[in-house]
Design a protein around this motif. Structure first.
Motif, short mmCIF file in Angstrom:
data_model
loop_
_atom_site.label_atom_id
_atom_site.label_comp_id
_atom_site.label_asym_id
_atom_site.label_seq_id
_atom_site.Cartn_x
_atom_site.Cartn_y
_atom_site.Cartn_z
N GLY A 180 2.66 8.84 0.92
CA GLY A 180 3.96 8.86 0.29
C GLY A 180 4.90 7.76 0.73
N ASP A 181 4.52 6.97 1.70
CA ASP A 181 5.33 5.84 2.16
C ASP A 181 4.83 4.56 1.53
OD1 ASP A 181 6.62 7.64 3.78
OD2 ASP A 181 5.75 6.92 5.66
N GLU A 182 5.74 3.62 1.29
CA GLU A 182 5.36 2.29 0.82
C GLU A 182 5.26 1.37 2.02
OE1 GLU A 182 8.39 1.15 -1.89
OE2 GLU A 182 7.52 2.24 -3.57
N LEU A 183 4.19 0.64 2.13
CA LEU A 183 3.96 -0.28 3.24
C LEU A 183 3.77 -1.68 2.68
CD1 LEU A 183 3.41 -0.58 6.32
CD2 LEU A 183 1.00 -0.27 5.79
N TYR A 184 4.59 -2.63 3.15
CA TYR A 184 4.51 -4.03 2.72
C TYR A 184 4.15 -4.88 3.92
CZ TYR A 184 7.15 -2.38 -1.33
OH TYR A 184 7.57 -1.70 -2.44
N SER A 185 3.24 -5.80 3.73
CA SER A 185 2.86 -6.76 4.76
C SER A 185 3.02 -8.16 4.16
CB SER A 185 1.42 -6.54 5.21
OG SER A 185 1.04 -7.48 6.17
N ILE A 186 3.94 -8.94 4.73
CA ILE A 186 4.29 -10.25 4.17
C ILE A 186 3.87 -11.34 5.15
CG2 ILE A 186 6.18 -11.66 3.31
CD1 ILE A 186 7.68 -8.89 2.93
N GLY A 187 3.09 -12.26 4.71
CA GLY A 187 2.63 -13.36 5.57
C GLY A 187 1.13 -13.38 5.68
N ALA A 221 0.84 -1.19 0.00
CA ALA A 221 0.00 0.00 0.00
C ALA A 221 0.88 1.24 0.00
CB ALA A 221 -0.91 0.00 1.23
N ASP A 222 0.35 2.32 -0.57
CA ASP A 222 0.99 3.64 -0.49
C ASP A 222 0.20 4.46 0.52
OD1 ASP A 222 3.00 3.31 -2.45
OD2 ASP A 222 1.51 3.58 -4.04
N SER A 252 2.29 -10.97 10.71
CA SER A 252 2.93 -10.67 9.43
C SER A 252 4.18 -9.84 9.67
CB SER A 252 1.99 -9.85 8.55
OG SER A 252 0.80 -10.54 8.29
N PHE A 253 5.12 -9.95 8.74
CA PHE A 253 6.28 -9.07 8.78
C PHE A 253 5.91 -7.82 8.00
CE2 PHE A 253 10.28 -7.47 7.05
CZ PHE A 253 10.99 -7.30 8.23
N VAL A 254 6.10 -6.65 8.61
CA VAL A 254 5.71 -5.38 8.00
C VAL A 254 6.95 -4.54 7.76
CG1 VAL A 254 4.35 -3.28 8.27
CG2 VAL A 254 3.46 -5.44 9.12
N LEU A 255 7.04 -3.98 6.57
CA LEU A 255 8.15 -3.10 6.19
C LEU A 255 7.56 -1.81 5.66
CD1 LEU A 255 11.16 -2.53 5.53
CD2 LEU A 255 10.76 -3.68 3.34
N GLN A 256 8.02 -0.68 6.23
CA GLN A 256 7.56 0.62 5.78
C GLN A 256 8.76 1.40 5.25
OE1 GLN A 256 5.42 2.88 8.68
NE2 GLN A 256 5.01 4.56 7.28
N ARG A 257 8.68 1.83 3.99
CA ARG A 257 9.74 2.59 3.36
C ARG A 257 9.22 3.98 3.03
NH1 ARG A 257 12.20 -1.63 -1.08
NH2 ARG A 257 13.18 -3.02 0.41
N GLY A 258 9.93 4.97 3.54
CA GLY A 258 9.54 6.35 3.26
C GLY A 258 10.32 6.92 2.11
N GLY A 259 10.03 8.17 1.80
CA GLY A 259 10.76 8.86 0.74
C GLY A 259 12.16 9.22 1.20
N PRO A 260 12.87 9.98 0.40
CA PRO A 260 14.23 10.38 0.76
C PRO A 260 14.26 11.10 2.12
CG PRO A 260 13.74 11.00 -1.49
CD PRO A 260 12.46 10.52 -0.88
N GLY A 261 15.20 10.70 2.96
CA GLY A 261 15.35 11.32 4.28
C GLY A 261 14.41 10.76 5.33
N THR A 262 13.55 9.82 4.96
CA THR A 262 12.62 9.21 5.91
C THR A 262 13.14 7.84 6.30
OG1 THR A 262 10.78 10.32 4.79
CG2 THR A 262 10.22 8.54 6.31
#
Length: 108
Positions: A58-65, A54-55, A84-94
């Motif tokens: 502006g952050d990408e959120l991944y939920s695996i499992g 999901a977006d 679930s394993f959750v990974l959140q990736r932000g934009g530059p500097g986040t």
């Protein structure tokens, strides 16, 4: 009279076959998707898993499992939600954030 009995017998056997086939149909009910009102049949165990992206602002959120175990009883089902394993990736500097969600127990 025999004709009516034969028709009644055919109708009842068709209904029984339809009910038996309907119980073999899988009705997915994963977290994050629309949760239906149907419960699985008694004695049936159904495992579901998935991956979501999901977006969010502006952050990408991944939920695996997304593990969901459904155990059917007579008129209800026991639901065990795996973490679930959750990974959140932000934009530059986040900064990135990651970890496991909580385990949950439910009844439907």
């Amino acid at each position: 009279m025999r004709y009516r009995a034969a028709l009644l017998s055919l109708a009842l056997s068709s209904t029984a076959m339809t009910a038996a086939n309907a119980q073999q149909t899988i009705a997915a009910d994963r977290p994050g998707l629309a949760t239906g009102s149907a419960v699985i049949g008694a004695g049936i165990v159904q495992l579901e898993t998935g991956l979501a992206r999901a977006d969010v602002a502006g952050d990408e959120l991944y939920s695996i499992g997304q593990l969901l175990a459904r155990i059917g009883f007579s008129a209800l089902e026991l639901r065990l939600f795996g973490n679930s394993f959750v990974l959140q990736r932000g934009g530059p500097g986040t900064p990135e954030d990651e970890g496991f969600e909580d385990v949950a127990l439910g009844v439907k």
